[in-house]
Design a protein around this motif. Structure first.
Motif, PDB file in Angstrom:
ATOM      1  N   GLN A  71       3.597   5.977  -5.581  1.00 52.82           N
ATOM      2  CA  GLN A  71       3.980   5.810  -6.904  1.00 52.82           C
ATOM      3  C   GLN A  71       2.635   6.501  -7.513  1.00 52.82           C
ATOM      4  N   CYS A  72       1.829   6.784  -6.962  1.00 49.46           N
ATOM      5  CA  CYS A  72       0.708   7.359  -7.430  1.00 49.46           C
ATOM      6  C   CYS A  72       0.869   8.915  -8.271  1.00 49.46           C
ATOM      7  N   ALA A  73      -0.093   9.295  -9.053  1.00 52.58           N
ATOM      8  CA  ALA A  73       0.479  10.762  -9.699  1.00 52.58           C
ATOM      9  C   ALA A  73       0.018  11.819  -8.759  1.00 52.58           C
ATOM     10  N   GLU A  74      -0.604  11.582  -7.788  1.00 50.09           N
ATOM     11  CA  GLU A  74      -0.720  12.679  -6.757  1.00 50.09           C
ATOM     12  C   GLU A  74       0.376  13.005  -5.947  1.00 50.09           C
ATOM     13  N   SER A  75       1.098  12.026  -5.613  1.00 50.57           N
ATOM     14  CA  SER A  75       2.347  12.259  -5.106  1.00 50.57           C
ATOM     15  C   SER A  75       3.588  12.700  -5.563  1.00 50.57           C
ATOM     16  N   ASP A  76       3.538  12.945  -6.764  1.00 51.64           N
ATOM     17  CA  ASP A  76       4.499  13.546  -7.679  1.00 51.64           C
ATOM     18  C   ASP A  76       5.024  15.084  -7.069  1.00 51.64           C
ATOM     19  N   GLN A 129       2.419   1.769  -3.533  1.00 50.86           N
ATOM     20  CA  GLN A 129       1.153   2.207  -4.233  1.00 50.86           C
ATOM     21  C   GLN A 129       1.097   3.719  -4.175  1.00 50.86           C
ATOM     22  N   LEU A 130       0.852   4.054  -2.904  1.00 50.93           N
ATOM     23  CA  LEU A 130       0.714   5.465  -2.654  1.00 50.93           C
ATOM     24  C   LEU A 130       1.876   6.518  -3.022  1.00 50.93           C
ATOM     25  N   TYR A 170       0.968  -1.385  -0.134  1.00 47.50           N
ATOM     26  CA  TYR A 170       0.014   0.094   0.020  1.00 47.50           C
ATOM     27  C   TYR A 170       0.879   1.356  -0.005  1.00 47.50           C
TER      28      TYR A 170
END
Length: 353
Positions: free
Chosen positions: A302-307, A299-300, A296
């Motif tokens: 690697q998501c776009a919002e974490s860029d 994935q968190l 988890y």
């Protein structure tokens, strides 16, 4: 047929089959055998693999157990199954294959030993001939050349040959033995055969001797197997719970089971010890929980919002009326606090489990 030497005044004969035990005697044993055979195999020409045992307890008989198997039939006659040969062959192989079995081949003096089907079957399971014996019957019908056959041993009969004369008509046992002895003494061809390999009494003594030697060789191995089985059973018995004779014993046993269950749960959920269930992956709860949280977290991040190169929570800021675009010290602190809170929650979950 199971012969048992017993000093009783009158012989005792019993037929055993299909959980039955029927008493008989020497005068009607032939009739009773035919009736029992018909019950097992039918009254036609069929065969049955169900054993029919004749137990003979009599003074003077050798202690010997023999299995008389059906004669080999290659071409089925009327009333027999088309695969009668395969049935008989399978039955014979079942009995002669075990290494503990001695294989007496009953062969007629008139046939060529090298083409005998029973000897061929014996050689399939006893290539060296160490378990094979030949009883040559009808010596009185074909005496010529018999000496050469039994001395040449072209087919490797390891336990040797014994030549015998069959009973004829209504001869008693004593009469048949007298005629047999007279035959091997007076016949010009048979009298040349050594006395150590002729006659039913010689055959009986030889079978008893071979059986005794075979048993003596197998005893150490049998004792070893028995002791191993005994030790295995004792070990299994020790793992069983003791007999409970009171409520107190039952409660003690119950509390012991509860304690073992609690200890297993403690190892699995708290300390992550899975030695009790090395192959049961479903029991590895803590390890599976850590694996799920790691997945988890990956994935968190690697998501776009974490860029970090992109604007963070822009829509949320606009909806609250914010005037600055981009990251603020307060927002960064809030994000850091959220990260610490997530890590603390993860540790708390692991600790509680």
């Amino acid at each position: 047929m199971r012969l048992q030497n017993h000093p009783i005044p009158k012989p005792e004969l019993t037929l055993e089959y299909q959980s039955k035990a029927i008493s008989t005697d020497e005068t009607r044993v032939s009739e009773d055998l035919n009736l029992a055979t018909g019950e097992l195999a039918g009254h036609g020409k069929g065969i049955s693999n169900n054993p029919l045992t004749l137990v003979v307890r009599k003074n003077g008989v050798p202690d010997l157990t023999m299995v008389d198997l059906p004669g080999i039939t290659r071409v089925p006659i009327h009333g027999q199954h088309e695969n009668i040969y395969d049935q008989i062959k399978d039955m014979i192989m079942e009995y002669i294959t075990p290494k503990e079995s001695i294989i007496p081949n009953v062969i007629a003096a008139s046939i060529d030993f090298s083409t005998c089907e029973s000897i061929r079957m014996s050689q399939c399971v006893d290539k060296t001939g160490q378990r094979t014996l030949a009883a040559v019957t009808k010596a009185d019908k074909n005496p010529e050349g018999l000496l050469e056959k039994v001395t040449a041993d072209d087919v490797n009969i390891g336990l040797g040959y014994v030549c015998v004369r069959n009973r004829i008509g209504d001869e008693s046992y004593e009469e048949a033995r007298m005629e047999e002895a007279k035959l091997f003494e007076s016949n010009q061809h048979l009298s040349k055969i050594g006395k150590s390999i002729v006659g039913i009494p010689v055959l009986a003594r030889k079978l008893v001797q071979i059986q005794a030697e075979s048993i003596s060789k197998r005893v150490p191995e049998m004792v070893k197997k028995i002791n191993k089985k005994l030790n295995d059973n004792l070990s299994e018995l020790q793992t069983l719970p003791k007999s409970m004779t009171s409520v107190a014993d039952a409660m003690t046993a119950f509390m012991r089971v509860i304690g073992l269950a609690k200890e297993s749960l403690r190892k699995i959920l708290l300390t992550g010890e899975f030695d009790e269930y090395p192959d049961e992956k479903k029991m590895h709860c803590t390890a599976r929980m850590v694996e799920m949280l790691d997945n988890y977290s990956n994935q968190l991040h690697q998501c776009a919002e974490s860029d970090p190169s992109k604007d963070f929570l822009m829509e949320e800021i606009k909806s609250t009326g914010g005037v600055k675009v981009g990251r603020t010290p307060e927002l960064s602190a809030s994000c850091c606090f959220s990260g610490h809170l997530a890590e603390k929650s993860e540790r708390d979950i692991l600790h509680s489990n």
